[in-house]
Write an enzyme that holds these catalytic residues in place. Structure first.
Site, PDB file in Angstrom:
ATOM      1  N   SER A   1      25.299  -1.389 151.321  1.00  0.00           N
ATOM      2  CA  SER A   1      24.341  -1.167 152.247  1.00  0.00           C
ATOM      3  C   SER A   1      23.147  -2.089 151.698  1.00  0.00           C
ATOM      4  O   SER A   1      22.790  -1.678 150.611  1.00  0.00           O
ATOM      5  CB  SER A   1      24.048   0.204 152.704  1.00  0.00           C
ATOM      6  OG  SER A   1      22.906   0.361 153.373  1.00  0.00           O
TER       7      SER A   1
ATOM      8  N   LYS B   1      25.723   3.650 147.513  1.00  0.00           N
ATOM      9  CA  LYS B   1      26.000   2.416 148.100  1.00  0.00           C
ATOM     10  C   LYS B   1      25.621   1.117 147.040  1.00  0.00           C
ATOM     11  O   LYS B   1      26.137   0.088 146.881  1.00  0.00           O
ATOM     12  CB  LYS B   1      24.971   1.949 149.351  1.00  0.00           C
ATOM     13  CG  LYS B   1      25.833   2.921 150.501  1.00  0.00           C
ATOM     14  CD  LYS B   1      27.295   2.370 151.027  1.00  0.00           C
ATOM     15  CE  LYS B   1      27.511   3.065 152.238  1.00  0.00           C
ATOM     16  NZ  LYS B   1      29.042   2.640 152.662  1.00  0.00           N
TER      17      LYS B   1
ATOM     18  N   TYR C   1      22.787   8.600 149.387  1.00  0.00           N
ATOM     19  CA  TYR C   1      23.198   7.373 150.100  1.00  0.00           C
ATOM     20  C   TYR C   1      22.958   6.030 149.353  1.00  0.00           C
ATOM     21  O   TYR C   1      23.918   5.270 149.064  1.00  0.00           O
ATOM     22  CB  TYR C   1      22.843   7.442 151.352  1.00  0.00           C
ATOM     23  CG  TYR C   1      23.487   6.225 152.602  1.00  0.00           C
ATOM     24  CD1 TYR C   1      24.769   6.112 152.865  1.00  0.00           C
ATOM     25  CD2 TYR C   1      22.654   5.180 152.808  1.00  0.00           C
ATOM     26  CE1 TYR C   1      25.254   5.372 153.660  1.00  0.00           C
ATOM     27  CE2 TYR C   1      23.559   4.022 153.658  1.00  0.00           C
ATOM     28  CZ  TYR C   1      24.651   3.996 153.879  1.00  0.00           C
ATOM     29  OH  TYR C   1      24.991   3.160 154.731  1.00  0.00           O
TER      30      TYR C   1
ATOM     31  N   THR D   1      25.789   1.696 165.144  1.00  0.00           N
ATOM     32  CA  THR D   1      27.042   2.543 165.183  1.00  0.00           C
ATOM     33  C   THR D   1      26.722   3.989 165.190  1.00  0.00           C
ATOM     34  O   THR D   1      25.647   4.222 165.029  1.00  0.00           O
ATOM     35  CB  THR D   1      27.867   2.236 163.482  1.00  0.00           C
ATOM     36  OG1 THR D   1      26.620   2.460 162.701  1.00  0.00           O
ATOM     37  CG2 THR D   1      27.923   0.634 163.653  1.00  0.00           C
TER      38      THR D   1
ATOM     39  N   CYS E   1      35.346   0.624 155.010  1.00  0.00           N
ATOM     40  CA  CYS E   1      34.109   0.945 155.683  1.00  0.00           C
ATOM     41  C   CYS E   1      33.827   2.426 155.683  1.00  0.00           C
ATOM     42  O   CYS E   1      32.705   2.913 156.293  1.00  0.00           O
ATOM     43  CB  CYS E   1      34.345   0.573 157.154  1.00  0.00           C
ATOM     44  SG  CYS E   1      34.906  -1.123 157.428  1.00  0.00           S
TER      45      CYS E   1
ATOM     46  N   ASP F   1      41.163   7.757 158.140  1.00  0.00           N
ATOM     47  CA  ASP F   1      39.945   8.241 158.925  1.00  0.00           C
ATOM     48  C   ASP F   1      40.141   9.716 158.926  1.00  0.00           C
ATOM     49  O   ASP F   1      41.220  10.101 159.027  1.00  0.00           O
ATOM     50  CB  ASP F   1      39.550   7.734 160.146  1.00  0.00           C
ATOM     51  CG  ASP F   1      38.148   7.756 160.598  1.00  0.00           C
ATOM     52  OD1 ASP F   1      37.468   9.040 160.566  1.00  0.00           O
ATOM     53  OD2 ASP F   1      37.511   6.835 160.818  1.00  0.00           O
TER      54      ASP F   1
ATOM     55  N   LEU G   1      31.923   0.170 162.396  1.00  0.00           N
ATOM     56  CA  LEU G   1      32.255  -1.171 161.826  1.00  0.00           C
ATOM     57  C   LEU G   1      33.807  -1.124 161.781  1.00  0.00           C
ATOM     58  O   LEU G   1      34.202  -2.149 161.925  1.00  0.00           O
ATOM     59  CB  LEU G   1      31.495  -1.310 160.656  1.00  0.00           C
ATOM     60  CG  LEU G   1      29.933  -1.394 160.809  1.00  0.00           C
ATOM     61  CD1 LEU G   1      29.333  -1.402 159.422  1.00  0.00           C
ATOM     62  CD2 LEU G   1      29.369  -2.355 161.729  1.00  0.00           C
TER      63      LEU G   1
END
Length: 253
Positions: free
Chosen positions: A156, A171, A167, A202, A89, A36, A17
């Protein structure tokens, strides 16, 4: 918020993304600072897209010093271009391979697994958001609404719908950060929005054995271009502030 000629930070900008957001921002005339850990991939994007893209090197978003260096380096690389936006992201879905779970077959989430994912996803997001905001405070007011900047975080539907312990919790926390941070920054002309994607095509999907269901309609996974179009729309629309937008084709997990 004007895109052309201004500078934006994209975490996780070397793939998925984030990469598409980088591409579309550059196409709109923006300068982009990629943060990154995959610096090699970021360098390939720079070779492809040209001088409008900058990467300071391997950037762990949980490190205050590395984020500070990347921001200072990017701002210096684009003189005369105001830092006005951040699209956050960067994140991980699965724990490190050497982190063991507990319970039957080690399938339950251990403290070390939980801590690692929450640190990267939540603390990494806030670290960049805070340091970008600190610099935006010095921006000249822009437009009739006197904007200084916009921050777009990525959560998410796993967090909103309550699945995948570490996770999903990380989120959910990022989504929960949206309105409090928007309120804190409102007097300074900085907006905060959150996008909560469903399953998208992705690379992160390849890091897990979880099989994501298709959206209700369109009956498929999302494409990165659809995410990026929403990012550009948020940047362009001052009334979008303090909210979470589900981008999931009506899927509820």
């Amino acid at each position: 918020m004007q895109i052309k000629g201004n500078t934006f930070v994209v975490t996780g900008g070397a793939s998925g993304l984030g990469e598409q957001a980088v591409r579309d921002l550059v196409a709109q005339g923006a300068n982009v600072i990629i943060m990154d850990i995959n610096h090699a991939r970021a360098e390939l994007l720079i070779k492809e897209l040209g001088s409008q893209v900058y990467s300071h090197g391997i950037t762990d978003t949980t490190s205050e010093s590395l984020v500070n260096e990347a921001l200072d380096g990017g701002i210096a690389n684009f003189p005369g271009s105001a830092l006005v936006g951040a699209i956050l992201c960067g994140g991980i879905l699965s724990p490190k391979k050497d982190q063991e779970g507990y319970g039957p077959d080690g399938k339950l989430t251990s403290y070390s697994q939980f801590k690692h994912i929450v640190t990267v996803n939540l603390f990494g997001t806030y670290n960049v958001a805070q340091q970008v905001s600190q610099r935006m405070l010095n921006n000249e007011e822009m437009g009739a609404d006197k904007e200084r900047g916009v921050i777009i975080t990525v959560s998410s539907i796993c967090g909103l719908d309550g699945i995948i312990v570490a996770y999903g919790t990380s989120k959910a926390a990022i989504a929960g950060l949206t309105l409090p941070l928007a309120r804190e920054l409102a007097d300074h002309g900085i907006r905060v929005m959150n996008i909560a994607p469903g399953p998208f095509n992705t690379p992160i999907l390849k890091t897990t054995d979880i099989v994501a269901p298709h959206c209700l309609f369109p009956r498929r996974n999302g494409e990165s271009s659809e995410f990026s179009k929403l990012v550009l729309n948020i940047i362009d629309t001052p009334m979008l502030n303090g909210s979470i937008i589900r981008l999931d084709g009506a899927l509820r997990t």
